[in-house]
Design an enzyme around this catalytic site. Structure first.
Site, PDB file in Angstrom:
ATOM      1  N   GLU A  82      40.595  38.457  32.350  1.00  0.00           N
ATOM      2  CA  GLU A  82      40.201  39.759  33.294  1.00  0.00           C
ATOM      3  C   GLU A  82      39.740  40.994  32.365  1.00  0.00           C
ATOM      4  OE1 GLU A  82      43.884  40.414  35.771  1.00  0.00           O
ATOM      5  OE2 GLU A  82      43.350  42.639  35.938  1.00  0.00           O
ATOM      6  N   LYS A 267      53.168  41.776  37.597  1.00  0.00           N
ATOM      7  CA  LYS A 267      51.902  40.889  37.308  1.00  0.00           C
ATOM      8  C   LYS A 267      51.266  41.798  36.240  1.00  0.00           C
ATOM      9  CE  LYS A 267      47.453  39.628  38.014  1.00  0.00           C
ATOM     10  NZ  LYS A 267      46.419  40.408  37.238  1.00  0.00           N
ATOM     11  N   ASP A 283      54.026  28.644  25.588  1.00  0.00           N
ATOM     12  CA  ASP A 283      53.951  28.035  27.044  1.00  0.00           C
ATOM     13  C   ASP A 283      54.333  29.204  28.034  1.00  0.00           C
ATOM     14  OD1 ASP A 283      54.842  26.934  29.300  1.00  0.00           O
ATOM     15  OD2 ASP A 283      56.297  25.607  28.708  1.00  0.00           O
ATOM     16  N   HIS A 381      38.558  50.072  35.947  1.00  0.00           N
ATOM     17  CA  HIS A 381      38.418  48.410  36.014  1.00  0.00           C
ATOM     18  C   HIS A 381      37.101  48.230  36.347  1.00  0.00           C
ATOM     19  CE1 HIS A 381      40.308  44.553  36.688  1.00  0.00           C
ATOM     20  NE2 HIS A 381      39.500  44.612  37.915  1.00  0.00           N
TER      21      HIS A 381
HETATM   22  C1  MEV Z   1      45.609  44.198  37.876  1.00  0.00           C
HETATM   23  O1  MEV Z   1      45.379  43.001  37.240  1.00  0.00           O
HETATM   24  C2  MEV Z   1      47.060  44.772  37.638  1.00  0.00           C
HETATM   25  C3  MEV Z   1      47.548  45.952  38.380  1.00  0.00           C
HETATM   26  O2  MEV Z   1      47.562  45.626  39.642  1.00  0.00           O
HETATM   27  C4  MEV Z   1      49.129  46.277  37.996  1.00  0.00           C
HETATM   28  C5  MEV Z   1      49.577  47.260  38.996  1.00  0.00           C
HETATM   29  O3  MEV Z   1      49.214  47.425  40.038  1.00  0.00           O
HETATM   30  O4  MEV Z   1      50.646  47.910  38.127  1.00  0.00           O
HETATM   31  C6  MEV Z   1      46.696  46.906  38.185  1.00  0.00           C
END
Ligand code: MEV
Length: 427
Positions: A82, A267, A283, A381
């Site tokens: 990513e 995430k 792992d 991003h």
């Molecule tokens: C993207 O890979 C991760 C985010 O969505 C985390 C978040 O929203 O805190 C930017």
């Protein structure tokens, strides 16, 4: 002094980056040679690692800079597909280093093994027997893996859980054994021990063992990172530091109360955690499963990290999660890139590795929340995503940068626009 080698690191070519690491004494000449060779996994080794092997699936390994963890500087290897994950971690770590970096706290490194017993005719009798024979059970477990005991680890604690019968399940009497796994992740050690005691547990309880296996819910192997950031470091564009702090705190509260948000919040944390777990040969499914179970420990899935206002007005962050990573064992010892990662990180043991990983998770979370509550995530991003779009549109070599630059100026940054830009270069 290291800073001078790494200034504008992201603008350097790959050769310049590796040279900077060499000049700064982070990697050796042998490592420089290692980095120039691909693939790192020879086909024979790959064929031994898994079944039905056909080829290798490569992911990029990069480094996050500026990590100051428990007063030690780290260059952190991260494996991820990513864009912007490594940039975000580095930029958050740089800011947090100005605020004395991350401080970590770790519990002892114990893994839990389970034997689930069913059809136990008299649970009170069984519990009495188990309590009476605790030492013998632990001895049987330790006898099954003498080498871990010799090195100072092994099983040292028992726990019994009676899980009541429901409409959908029988009664289970579950025996937990806690095992000090030292530098290993411990799955094989624990599984061997649990299988070794299962027949004895059946004899004691007169029940039937359904299964004997490690639990990936590693609540006896927790890692916590904290940081405290003065508001004057939080100014961002037109946003004042106090405002950014308060918005980050609200974002943390939102993720605490809403599972939909908590999932995305966590995430983002795992973007950082997994990338280092993967780079160091660990792992990542085990770490993922444990982290999400821990996030749901209250009965509701919640955020793993918390951001609050300190007494003096600073922004205070903390992250706790189960982190049963290994420093030896599994594929760590045989995967050359995992070995390289250990050399690059220069961590001395599994605990130190835990400290770095949990700090990366907190840095990643800080970067995401700060962006989300200010300019939004897409600006940074998509800027970095432009190159991927250019490649997807068919650009190669120097055209990638050319297309990406034009793409960033466009109103609709997508594959279609990237293709149009590429066609305009080669009409
Ligand atoms: C993207 O890979 C991760 C985010 O969505 C985390 C978040 O929203 O805190 C930017």
């Amino acid at each position: 002094m290291m800073h001078s080698y790494f200034s504008e690191f992201y603008k350097k070519s790959k050769a310049e980056r590796t040279k900077a690491l060499l000049d700064a004494g982070v990697i050796s000449k042998e490592d420089l040679l290692f980095l120039s060779k691909n693939p790192h996994l020879n086909d024979q080794l790959a064929d031994h690692m898994i079944e039905n092997q056909l080829t290798q699936y490569a992911l990029p390994l990069g480094v996050a800079l500026n990590f100051l963890v428990d007063d030690k500087n780290y260059i952190v290897p991260m494996v991820t597909e990513e864009p912007s994950v490594i940039a975000a971690a580095s930029s958050a770590a740089k800011l947090i280093a100005k605020a004395n970096g991350f401080k970590t706290h770790l519990t002892q490194r114990k893994m839990i093994g389970q034997v689930a017993l069913k059809n136990v005719p008299d649970v009170s009798f069984a519990l009495r027997e188990l309590n009476l024979h605790k030492d013998a059970i632990l001895k049987k477990a330790n006898d099954a893996h003498p080498s871990i005991v010799k090195r100072g680890g092994g099983a040292d604690e028992l726990e019994f859980r009676s899980i009541l019968e429901t409409d959908h399940s029988p009664h289970f009497l579950v025996v937990h054994i806690h095992v000090h796994v030292l530098e290993a992740m411990g799955a094989n050690i624990v599984n061997t021990m649990m299988e070794a005691v299962s027949f004895y547990l059946e004899t004691l309880t007169k029940g039937t063992a359904l299964m004997s296996i490690l639990s990936n819910y590693a609540t006896e192997c927790l890692a916590t990172a904290t940081c405290q950031i003065p508001v004057d470091l939080l100014d961002r564009g037109s946003y004042k530091g106090e405002e950014v702090r308060d918005l980050i705190i609200e974002a943390s509260q939102f993720a605490y109360v809403d599972p939909y948000r908590a999932t995305t919040h966590n995430k983002g944390i795992m973007n950082g955690v997994d990338a280092v777990v993967l780079a160091t040969g660990n792992d990542w499914r085990a770490i993922e499963a444990g982290a999400h179970a821990y996030a749901a420990k209250s009965g509701q899935y919640r955020s793993l990290s918390h951001w609050v206002k300190a007494g003096n007005g600073d922004l205070k962050g903390s992250l706790t999660l189960p982190l049963p990573v290994g420093y030896v064992g599994g594929s760590i010892g045989i995967h050359p890139t995992a070995q390289f990662s250990q050399r690059l990180l220069s961590v001395k043991n599994a605990k130190e590795l835990e400290s770095v990983i949990v700090s990366v998770g907190l840095a990643q979370n800080f970067a995401a929340l700060r962006a989300l509550v200010t300019e939004g995530i897409q600006k940074g991003h998509m800027g970095l995503h432009a190159k991927s779009l250019a490649i997807s549109a068919g650009a190669s070599g120097s055209d990638i940068e050319l297309v990406a630059t034009e793409l960033k100026k466009s109103t609709h940054m997508n594959l279609e626009t990237a293709s149009k830009i590429l066609s305009s270069i080669y009409p």
